[in-house]
Write an enzyme that holds these catalytic residues in place. Sequence first.
Site, PDB file in Angstrom:
ATOM      1  N   GLU A   1       0.813  -1.210   0.000  1.00  0.00           N
ATOM      2  CA  GLU A   1       0.000   0.000   0.000  1.00  0.00           C
ATOM      3  C   GLU A   1       0.850   1.264   0.000  1.00  0.00           C
ATOM      4  O   GLU A   1       1.943   1.292   0.572  1.00  0.00           O
ATOM      5  CB  GLU A   1      -0.877   0.024   1.253  1.00  0.00           C
TER       6      GLU A   1
ATOM      7  N   CYS B   1       2.884   8.298   1.538  1.00  0.00           N
ATOM      8  CA  CYS B   1       3.411   7.320   2.483  1.00  0.00           C
ATOM      9  C   CYS B   1       3.720   6.041   1.698  1.00  0.00           C
ATOM     10  O   CYS B   1       2.834   5.456   1.078  1.00  0.00           O
ATOM     11  CB  CYS B   1       2.359   7.060   3.554  1.00  0.00           C
TER      12      CYS B   1
ATOM     13  N   CYS C   1       5.971  -7.539   7.441  1.00  0.00           N
ATOM     14  CA  CYS C   1       7.000  -6.962   8.316  1.00  0.00           C
ATOM     15  C   CYS C   1       7.425  -7.999   9.346  1.00  0.00           C
ATOM     16  O   CYS C   1       6.610  -8.780   9.835  1.00  0.00           O
ATOM     17  CB  CYS C   1       6.440  -5.723   9.015  1.00  0.00           C
TER      18      CYS C   1
ATOM     19  N   CYS D   1       4.852  -5.579  15.697  1.00  0.00           N
ATOM     20  CA  CYS D   1       4.338  -4.669  16.716  1.00  0.00           C
ATOM     21  C   CYS D   1       2.865  -4.989  16.982  1.00  0.00           C
ATOM     22  O   CYS D   1       2.101  -5.264  16.057  1.00  0.00           O
ATOM     23  CB  CYS D   1       4.479  -3.219  16.261  1.00  0.00           C
TER      24      CYS D   1
ATOM     25  N   CYS E   1       0.040  -3.074  14.967  1.00  0.00           N
ATOM     26  CA  CYS E   1       0.224  -2.879  13.526  1.00  0.00           C
ATOM     27  C   CYS E   1      -0.350  -4.037  12.718  1.00  0.00           C
ATOM     28  O   CYS E   1       0.031  -5.191  12.914  1.00  0.00           O
ATOM     29  CB  CYS E   1       1.707  -2.712  13.210  1.00  0.00           C
TER      30      CYS E   1
ATOM     31  N   CYS F   1      -2.394   0.947   8.519  1.00  0.00           N
ATOM     32  CA  CYS F   1      -1.482   0.385   7.526  1.00  0.00           C
ATOM     33  C   CYS F   1      -1.614  -1.139   7.482  1.00  0.00           C
ATOM     34  O   CYS F   1      -1.596  -1.809   8.506  1.00  0.00           O
ATOM     35  CB  CYS F   1      -0.052   0.773   7.893  1.00  0.00           C
TER      36      CYS F   1
END
Length: 342
Positions: free
Chosen positions: A93, A106, A113, A117, A120, A330
């Site tokens: 994205e 962004c 990832c 976290c 997230c 996100c």
Amino acid sequence: MNGKKRLLGMTLDELKEVASEAGLPGYAAKQMADWLYKKKVVSIAEMTNIAAAKRSWLENHYEVGAMVPSDFMKSVDGTIKYLFQVGEGRFVESVYIPTEDRAALCVSSQVGCKMNCLFCMTGKQGFTADLTSNQILNQIQSLPENEQLTNIVFMGMGEPLDNVGELFKVLEILTAPYGYAWSPKRITVSTIGAKGLKRFLDESNCHLAVSLHSPYSAERLSLMPVEKAFPAYDVLELIKQYDFTHQRRVSFEYIVFKDLNDSLKHAEALACLLKEIPCRVNLIRFHAIPDVPLESSDMGKMELFRDMLNSKGIICTIRASRGEDIFAACGMLSTAKNKQKD
């Protein structure tokens, strides 16, 4: 895949290797860079100052590699989230955020990832792949609003400094005279404090944003497993060795969670932690994600937190939430897309 290599995302040194391979003179690399990054062509056939026979050779072995977004969602506030395909069944994205006086993008740096976290959505996907310089730069170059852009922030999916080699190629292209020739002041790289931080501080003049989210190590660890490998204290000690009193800036991102990190005690501890660093703190409302028992703090508490930091000499602002009606968090849109595929 057609097996062709992609020119978009190559640095000038890499384009010199292509020119040599094609039997072109060295200056042809600069010509190709000009076509790619200034004229933003989408095909080698458009590179008309390169001899036709050499263009034909290039077309047999290479392609520009610019790919338009595969999907988008537009918010009532003008924010647009774009989805780019980066391989079979893989999507990342980018978010275009226009305001009265600027237009920021962004950008993502990884598919998924590794950092996991708690707050997230991208971390919930797990890690699939690093994006190539082509796939990172394509989010910028193939953006329909490319010509309106004033700023780029590497705050999308992934940890940019966990993919530092490809990131640095893109930063070079964005700032070099042969590329976009942007000032580094127009670019911000966000990190949770990964292994590439020292290299970034040494070799780049772009702005830095650090995801902090708590002044207390144990509490930060409960939110961000990276605290174990790269404690915030160590990250801050490293940052203190660099000069942020002139044009280059460092800021700290702080998502404010209800009854977790939103007390005035937290604000005082954060001010103490940052007192030797010329910086700004951005307070961010939390966008709820599925199966995560965290809530955003209320605006009154966030304002008290902000005022406390400002009273301690730390510039602090509350970031306006954008795009809340279009999978604002996100990783939400790409996760939904992947579920459609499954």
